[in-house]
Enzyme design. Structure first.
Site, PDB file in Angstrom:
ATOM      1  N   HIS A  47       4.049  10.091  -5.465  1.00  0.00           N
ATOM      2  CA  HIS A  47       4.442   8.812  -4.836  1.00  0.00           C
ATOM      3  C   HIS A  47       4.541   8.958  -3.321  1.00  0.00           C
ATOM      4  O   HIS A  47       3.882   8.204  -2.582  1.00  0.00           O
ATOM      5  CB  HIS A  47       5.748   8.301  -5.434  1.00  0.00           C
ATOM      6  CG  HIS A  47       6.429   7.260  -4.592  1.00  0.00           C
ATOM      7  ND1 HIS A  47       5.880   6.020  -4.346  1.00  0.00           N
ATOM      8  CD2 HIS A  47       7.607   7.296  -3.900  1.00  0.00           C
ATOM      9  CE1 HIS A  47       6.691   5.331  -3.564  1.00  0.00           C
ATOM     10  NE2 HIS A  47       7.740   6.085  -3.280  1.00  0.00           N
ATOM     11  N   GLU A  97      17.563  11.589  -0.447  1.00  0.00           N
ATOM     12  CA  GLU A  97      18.190  10.680  -1.407  1.00  0.00           C
ATOM     13  C   GLU A  97      18.168  11.223  -2.830  1.00  0.00           C
ATOM     14  O   GLU A  97      19.142  11.044  -3.577  1.00  0.00           O
ATOM     15  CB  GLU A  97      17.463   9.331  -1.369  1.00  0.00           C
ATOM     16  CG  GLU A  97      18.100   8.271  -2.247  1.00  0.00           C
ATOM     17  CD  GLU A  97      17.415   6.920  -2.093  1.00  0.00           C
ATOM     18  OE1 GLU A  97      17.686   6.046  -2.923  1.00  0.00           O
ATOM     19  OE2 GLU A  97      16.618   6.760  -1.152  1.00  0.00           O
ATOM     20  N   ASP A  98      17.088  11.904  -3.220  1.00  0.00           N
ATOM     21  CA  ASP A  98      16.896  12.243  -4.636  1.00  0.00           C
ATOM     22  C   ASP A  98      16.935  13.730  -4.953  1.00  0.00           C
ATOM     23  O   ASP A  98      16.724  14.105  -6.105  1.00  0.00           O
ATOM     24  CB  ASP A  98      15.541  11.682  -5.111  1.00  0.00           C
ATOM     25  CG  ASP A  98      15.512  10.159  -5.081  1.00  0.00           C
ATOM     26  OD1 ASP A  98      16.584   9.556  -5.141  1.00  0.00           O
ATOM     27  OD2 ASP A  98      14.412   9.585  -4.980  1.00  0.00           O
ATOM     28  N   ASP A 135     -12.970 -26.476  -0.855  1.00  0.00           N
ATOM     29  CA  ASP A 135     -13.907 -27.178   0.021  1.00  0.00           C
ATOM     30  C   ASP A 135     -13.920 -26.586   1.424  1.00  0.00           C
ATOM     31  O   ASP A 135     -14.714 -26.970   2.267  1.00  0.00           O
ATOM     32  CB  ASP A 135     -13.554 -28.671   0.110  1.00  0.00           C
ATOM     33  CG  ASP A 135     -14.094 -29.436  -1.087  1.00  0.00           C
ATOM     34  OD1 ASP A 135     -14.943 -28.868  -1.798  1.00  0.00           O
ATOM     35  OD2 ASP A 135     -13.656 -30.572  -1.309  1.00  0.00           O
TER      36      ASP A 135
END
Length: 719
Positions: free
Chosen positions: A51, A79-80, A262
């Protein structure tokens, strides 16, 4: 784990514009990130490291510097994983660590609801953007890859993320001029938010594409031949509007799909600005221009730095032709915005620091926007207010007006003279008393139009009018007015609170000047407030009643034990508060209307019962409405654990065992019955009044829904 071709793809893209030593650092970041995320998997089934690598690859497509790519690879490490910001500083330097820290969510803090968490995370990101705008570029790339893999999420989570993308991240990409990312974010958000509408529109576009191909080719050939005859080297491209753009036009302009189709759109890319205007003359001589549909964004660029000439022509077969004319450099800015002239792309000096380069017009506008966000943030009451103000700021259909000196001020459509004043400077806004537009006096609430020259008439006294909040449109004006009024209101409320408390104390033969510091400190502690001024402010704002506070002070001074604030207290002090601001007070709940958490309530003062809580629609409230000194606005606390009595009236069939049936169903909802009264209505039905104990309005609604489904219950209502 997928084969590491993604890293090869990243290195291949980065090698086009980065040096070998930078590529080595990117590989080192990959090895560090892979080790940090080892064992972590995404919901898509692949190893987590792919990721952040994909995020870095998106940034390599717009040729961001090596520090950005390294930070993208490491953006989830803090963070992880167990690694810290200091670990990143040691390996990759302060700049990379600061960017990673700016992207990192506030994961360790607790919030009352997801909206507050989202708002506070956004506020943190804006503060980080002000230090290094690469933070938001990485966040946009991160969101884009998450949107590409959104299909593995639950449908409700897909819609929540899609709404956030369409409301915040796509508009930010637009504001920074990064159209390549904006368009994909919008289409992916549209697909997740409205999958059926997306599929229908996608099929219709594919079907129409074949029918239109011949007309597109014919118009393209005509324009190309005319420019060749004029000796103007140009690249003419027939372009399709993306699906979300089509959807918005159909929805907001109430047009059918056939009417949208159009319109044929073309882009002409040339080498110089002079050639842009020559192309404009050529296409106007080829097809007749549509009056009032020409826009010159080269002379006056959009707020995000976008430059092009726009014109609409009457084409063959009665079709309309939209044409954008721009240079190659303008096209690069249109696609990549602020990243197109990235200041950090420059080579490093011998000391290893970036060579200082003049900021481009796009970068200056981006910095001005971030500065504006910071001013909004400083004036916002909380994170949710800030986020709502930013959403308003992110959807500008803009106008361009001039100062008396000829400077251009960009404002959203519908902006007023007050918005203009605050755009110039906060103190100019605060001191506004009048306005001249094109040398004519106009009301401050008048909507401005592009091309007008606006002159603000100022007073030395800074005093914004609260009524301005009813017509200002910019987030900056709204937040600055509110901030000023809030500070002024605080001082005024304290003065009023002091006068009311002086009057209340006189009822107990006490004087305000006689209150010692010890007494004041004791009262502040008793009410769990920050300071004595805070207490006076709450009295002035009506959050506390002066007579109650005076009584509390009287009891503290005399050491009285027969205080109405104590002797009638019915709440267990070990339990959390039920009504905000009632520390030390007796609180009773009116038996006439049985208020429960979630009801809109009002409090009344009784010498016998203390503070009595009623529902606002209670009939007994009407007699107090003309005596504001006897009531005050009150609110429920959160996380209430106790139960409350509510009276229900059921119209039920006269059947044997009806009461038992009702009682057993109430018991299944973990609800107690306090009392029951029943009487015959007629030969078929009986009226049964039941007082039950519930926690909240939702709990009550669940009970009523269950009872209403019973075959014997004809009607149920709360009394």
């Amino acid at each position: 784990m997928p084969t590491p071709t993604s890293l090869d793809d990243l290195i291949e893209k980065a090698s086009v514009y980065l040096k070998k030593r930078h590529l080595k650092q990117i590989k080192a970041a990959f090895e560090f990130g892979a080790e940090a995320h080892k064992g972590q998997m995404r919901k898509t089934g692949g190893a987590y490291i792919w990721h952040p690598v994909a995020v870095a690859e998106i940034l390599a497509d717009i040729q961001l510097d090596h520090e950005s790519l390294i930070a993208a690879i490491l953006h989830d490490v803090v963070e992880d994983t167990p690694y810290t910001k200091e670990d990143i500083i040691d390996r990759f330097g302060e700049n990379v660590a600061e960017i990673v820290d700016g992207v990192t969510k506030l994961g360790k803090l607790e919030f009352d609801n997801p909206q507050e968490a989202q708002a506070e995370n956004f506020r943190k990101m804006v503060l980080a953007m002000s230090r290094d705008i690469r933070v938001i570029l990485i966040k946009l790339a991160d969101r884009l890859h998450n949107m590409r893999t959104l299909g593995v999420m639950r449908p409700d989570k897909q819609r929540r993320i899609a709404r956030e993308t369409l409301e915040i991240y796509a508009p930010i990409a637009a504001r920074l001029g990064i159209n390549a990312i904006r368009i994909e974010l919008e289409d992916l958000g549209f697909k997740a938010m409205h999958p059926f509408r997306f599929a229908v529109l996608e099929r219709a576009v594919k079907k129409a594409r074949g029918n239109r191909a011949e007309i597109v080719e014919q118009i393209n050939e005509a324009i190309t031949n005319r420019l060749h005859d004029e000796n103007i080297p140009a690249n003419v491209i027939g372009r399709e509007k993306h699906l979300y753009s089509l959807y918005k036009k159909m929805k907001y302009k109430h047009l059918s799909f056939d009417e949208i189709l159009d319109i044929f759109a073309f882009r002409v890319v040339v080498n110089t600005a002079d050639e842009c205007y020559r192309v404009l003359g050529s296409v106007h001589s080829l097809y007749k221009p549509f009056p009032g549909r020409f826009k010159d964004y080269i002379a006056i660029p959009k707020s995000n730095g976008y430059q092009s000439l726009h014109t609409v022509l009457f084409g063959p077969f009665g079709a309309y032709i939209e044409i954008q004319i721009r240079t190659n450099e303008m096209h690069e800015v249109s696609e990549h915005g602020i990243a197109a002239h990235w200041v950090y792309k420059q080579d490093a000096t011998e000391e290893g620091r970036p060579i200082e380069q003049p900021l481009s017009a796009v970068e200056i506008r981006a910095q001005e926007w971030v500065k504006n966000l910071l001013e909004i943030q400083q004036g916002a009451g909380n994170s949710l207010d800030f986020l709502e103000n930013v959403k308003i700021d992110l959807f500008p259909n803009v106008i361009y007006v001039f100062t008396p000196k000829g400077d251009i001020i960009t404002l959203p459509a519908g902006a007023t003279a007050v918005d203009f004043a605050y755009a110039v400077h906060t103190n100019v806004g605060h001191g506004t008393v009048g306005c001249r537009v094109d040398k004519k006096l106009i009301p401050l609430r008048t909507h401005l139009e592009s091309g007008q020259t606006v002159e603000i008439i100022r007073s030395k006294e800074l005093q914004p009018n609260p009524s301005w909040l009813q017509f200002v449109t910019t987030a900056k004006a709204r937040s600055q007015i509110r901030a000023f009024l809030k500070n002024q209101q605080s001082a005024s409320a304290q003065a009023l609170g002091k006068r009311l408390l002086e009057k209340g104390l006189r009822n107990f033969n006490m004087s305000y000047t006689g209150l010692t510091d010890v007494i004041r400190e004791g009262i502040v502690v008793e009410f769990k407030l920050e300071s004595w001024d805070h207490l006076l402010e709450e009295i002035g704002l009506g959050k506390r009643l002066a007579n109650l506070v005076a009584k509390q002070i009287h009891d503290v001074v005399l050491g009285s034990e027969d205080s109405i604030l104590k002797s009638h207290a019915v709440e267990d002090p070990s339990q959390p508060l039920v009504i905000s601001g009632t520390e030390g007070m007796a609180v009773n709940y009116a038996g006439c209307c049985h208020p429960i958490p979630g009801d809109e309530i009002i409090g009344f003062i009784s010498a016998e019962k203390g503070l009595v809580i009623h529902r606002q629609e209670c009939k007994n409230v009407k007699q107090f409405k003309n005596h504001p000194e006897k009531w005050l606005d009150v609110n429920w606390e959160e996380n209430i654990t106790q139960t409350f009595d509510v009276e229900l009236q059921l119209e039920i069939l006269n059947r044997r065992g009806a009461l038992a049936t009702v009682a057993s169903n109430i018991a299944e909802m973990k609800t107690d019955i306090d009392r029951v009264r029943s009487e015959d209505k007629d030969e078929t039905y009986s009226l049964m009044n039941i007082v039950v104990r519930v926690h909240t309005r939702k709990h009550l609604a669940d009970v009523m829904r269950k009872l209403k489904r019973l075959p014997i219950v004809e009607k149920i209502q709360r009394l």
